[in-house]
Scaffold this active site. Structure first.
Site, mmCIF file in Angstrom:
data_model
loop_
_atom_site.group_PDB
_atom_site.id
_atom_site.type_symbol
_atom_site.label_atom_id
_atom_site.label_comp_id
_atom_site.label_asym_id
_atom_site.label_seq_id
_atom_site.Cartn_x
_atom_site.Cartn_y
_atom_site.Cartn_z
ATOM 1 N N GLY A 15 -1.672 -5.874 7.233
ATOM 2 C CA GLY A 15 -2.491 -5.233 8.259
ATOM 3 C C GLY A 15 -3.728 -4.591 7.664
ATOM 4 O O GLY A 15 -3.693 -4.029 6.566
ATOM 5 N N ARG A 76 -1.370 -12.656 7.132
ATOM 6 C CA ARG A 76 -0.019 -12.713 6.572
ATOM 7 C C ARG A 76 0.252 -14.173 6.189
ATOM 8 O O ARG A 76 -0.165 -15.087 6.891
ATOM 9 C CB ARG A 76 0.998 -12.194 7.584
ATOM 10 C CG ARG A 76 0.665 -10.775 8.040
ATOM 11 C CD ARG A 76 1.752 -10.174 8.899
ATOM 12 N NE ARG A 76 1.315 -8.929 9.517
ATOM 13 C CZ ARG A 76 1.318 -7.743 8.933
ATOM 14 N NH1 ARG A 76 1.741 -7.643 7.682
ATOM 15 N NH2 ARG A 76 0.906 -6.661 9.571
ATOM 16 N N ASP A 107 3.738 -2.820 1.210
ATOM 17 C CA ASP A 107 4.889 -3.287 0.434
ATOM 18 C C ASP A 107 4.972 -4.815 0.341
ATOM 19 O O ASP A 107 5.262 -5.368 -0.721
ATOM 20 C CB ASP A 107 6.190 -2.751 1.050
ATOM 21 C CG ASP A 107 6.420 -1.286 0.705
ATOM 22 O OD1 ASP A 107 5.723 -0.785 -0.183
ATOM 23 O OD2 ASP A 107 7.303 -0.663 1.332
ATOM 24 N N THR A 129 -2.518 1.027 3.894
ATOM 25 C CA THR A 129 -1.762 0.893 5.138
ATOM 26 C C THR A 129 -1.882 2.183 5.927
ATOM 27 O O THR A 129 -1.761 3.275 5.357
ATOM 28 C CB THR A 129 -0.281 0.571 4.885
ATOM 29 O OG1 THR A 129 0.454 0.732 6.104
ATOM 30 C CG2 THR A 129 0.331 1.479 3.832
ATOM 31 N N ASP A 131 0.197 3.394 7.875
ATOM 32 C CA ASP A 131 1.513 3.975 8.178
ATOM 33 C C ASP A 131 1.981 5.050 7.206
ATOM 34 O O ASP A 131 2.968 5.737 7.485
ATOM 35 C CB ASP A 131 2.571 2.870 8.240
ATOM 36 C CG ASP A 131 2.407 1.970 9.450
ATOM 37 O OD1 ASP A 131 1.898 2.458 10.477
ATOM 38 O OD2 ASP A 131 2.775 0.785 9.369
ATOM 39 N N ASP A 133 3.626 4.775 4.544
ATOM 40 C CA ASP A 133 5.048 4.527 4.319
ATOM 41 C C ASP A 133 5.376 3.934 2.955
ATOM 42 O O ASP A 133 6.461 3.380 2.756
ATOM 43 C CB ASP A 133 5.600 3.610 5.412
ATOM 44 C CG ASP A 133 4.903 2.251 5.450
ATOM 45 O OD1 ASP A 133 3.849 2.090 4.803
ATOM 46 O OD2 ASP A 133 5.406 1.354 6.147
ATOM 47 N N ARG A 175 5.804 1.146 13.222
ATOM 48 C CA ARG A 175 7.004 0.386 13.595
ATOM 49 C C ARG A 175 8.245 0.940 12.912
ATOM 50 O O ARG A 175 9.294 1.100 13.540
ATOM 51 C CB ARG A 175 6.810 -1.087 13.238
ATOM 52 C CG ARG A 175 7.961 -1.982 13.709
ATOM 53 C CD ARG A 175 7.636 -3.450 13.474
ATOM 54 N NE ARG A 175 6.430 -3.847 14.163
ATOM 55 C CZ ARG A 175 5.486 -4.646 13.626
ATOM 56 N NH1 ARG A 175 5.617 -5.108 12.404
ATOM 57 N NH2 ARG A 175 4.416 -4.966 14.327
#
Length: 323
Positions: A15, A76, A107, A129, A131, A133, A175
């Site tokens: 992303g 992707r 990741d 990213t 996120d 995360d 997500r």
């Protein structure tokens, strides 16, 4: 400077995140200053497999630091999951003389970088990213911009929600991680936040909280929902049916990925890009650039991928007290 690395490739994968262009710019300009050649790989690992590679110069990356998205584009690549695809990717690096590769992504992108490193291509990962995360770093490129973009939308939604005494349910991205939702909930004074790490309360528990706040004098209600919880529209319908309170659901979606990156994202991206180049010049490979306790450090990719990141329990508890 290591004699082993003469040409660096750079790609963005997964992303997109605001600040990726600032990282690309830093990689190109610092590498050029170190006497290295830089090749830009378009469309992530897909572009590597198809040979969509162009040389980048300092002038190639002029006037991009303020732009969202990524000038190299991203995609992707399912083919790269397979050993055959990874072998082709390593061979394509050799075709273009790329002996050091900077991968900007999350990741999944780092897993691909690790595979290339095992095939003899020096690789460095930069965490990009929205996120937040990635466990090995306290900051990931794009997070600050995404939160501020979401907050701007939430502020506007609150204005009309207050005017009409509505309940507003706002779904933000995330997500598998609730960092955007949690930060937005605390920063916006939301009455409730629903995140994957803590599970979803029942509809009855949510409705009870809304009614308790109303009885305590609140004339509107704001609930922030992470994408991983979802079901915002169904929840809004249920709340309105049971309580009679006009309830609207707003799903912000990919709005949060775009926009000009904040100064925070530009700074971290530039420093991480520079650090990645310097690691390659030191002869290091299979590393991830990280920001920890105010310093830019690096971890082994395998070690980084095995780390687990948990939501800040104290921050979550505070979010429940600030209603």
């Amino acid at each position: 400077m290591s004699n082993k690395v003469k040409t660096i490739g750079v790609l963005t994968s997964g992303g997109d995140a605001p600040g990726m262009n600032a990282a690309i710019r830093a990689v190109v300009r610092v590498a050029t200053a170190r006497g290295l050649k830089v090749m830009g790989i378009n469309k992530g690992y897909n572009g590597l497999l198809s040979g969509d590679v162009v040389e980048l110069t300092p002038r190639s990356v002029s006037d991009i630091v303020q732009r969202g998205g990524t000038i190299l584009q991203t995609a992707r690549c399912l083919e790269f999951i397979k050993p055959e695809g990874q072998a082709r990717g390593a061979e394509m690096c050799k075709v273009f003389g790329i002996d050091g590769l900077v991968v900007i992504g999350g990741d999944g992108s780092f897993q691909g970088a690790e595979k290339l490193a095992n095939l003899g291509i020096n690789t460095i990962g930069i965490p990009g990213t929205i996120d937040l995360d990635i466990a090995c770093t306290e900051y990931t490129i794009g997070f600050d911009t995404a939160v501020n973009t979401a907050m701007d939308a939430i502020n506007k939604i609150r204005d009309t929600s207050t005017s009409h005494q509505r309940c507003s349910i706002v779904e933000v991205m995330g997500r598998n991680a609730g960092y955007i939702a949690l930060w937005c909930a605390i920063s916006s004074g939301a009455e409730m936040v629903l995140i994957p790490e803590k599970g979803r309360p029942t509809d009855e528990e949510i409705i009870k909280t809304i009614l308790e706040n109303k009885h305590n004098g609140k004339k509107h209600c704001m609930i922030i929902v992470a994408e991983g919880i979802g079901g915002s529209e169904a929840l809004a319908k249920k709340v309105e049916e049971v309580t009679g309170i006009e309830t609207r659901a707003t799903i912000l979606g990919h709005l949060q990925r775009g926009g000009s990156p904040t100064a925070v994202d530009r700074l971290h991206a530039a420093m991480m890009g520079a650090k990645a180049v310097d690691l390659l010049c030191e002869g290091k490979a299979k590393r991830v650039v990280s920001y920890v306790k105010g310093e830019y450090v690096d971890y082994d990719i395998n070690e980084a991928l095995q780390m687990k990141k948990n939501i800040d329990g104290y921050m979550y508890e505070v979010s429940r007290l600030l209603v």
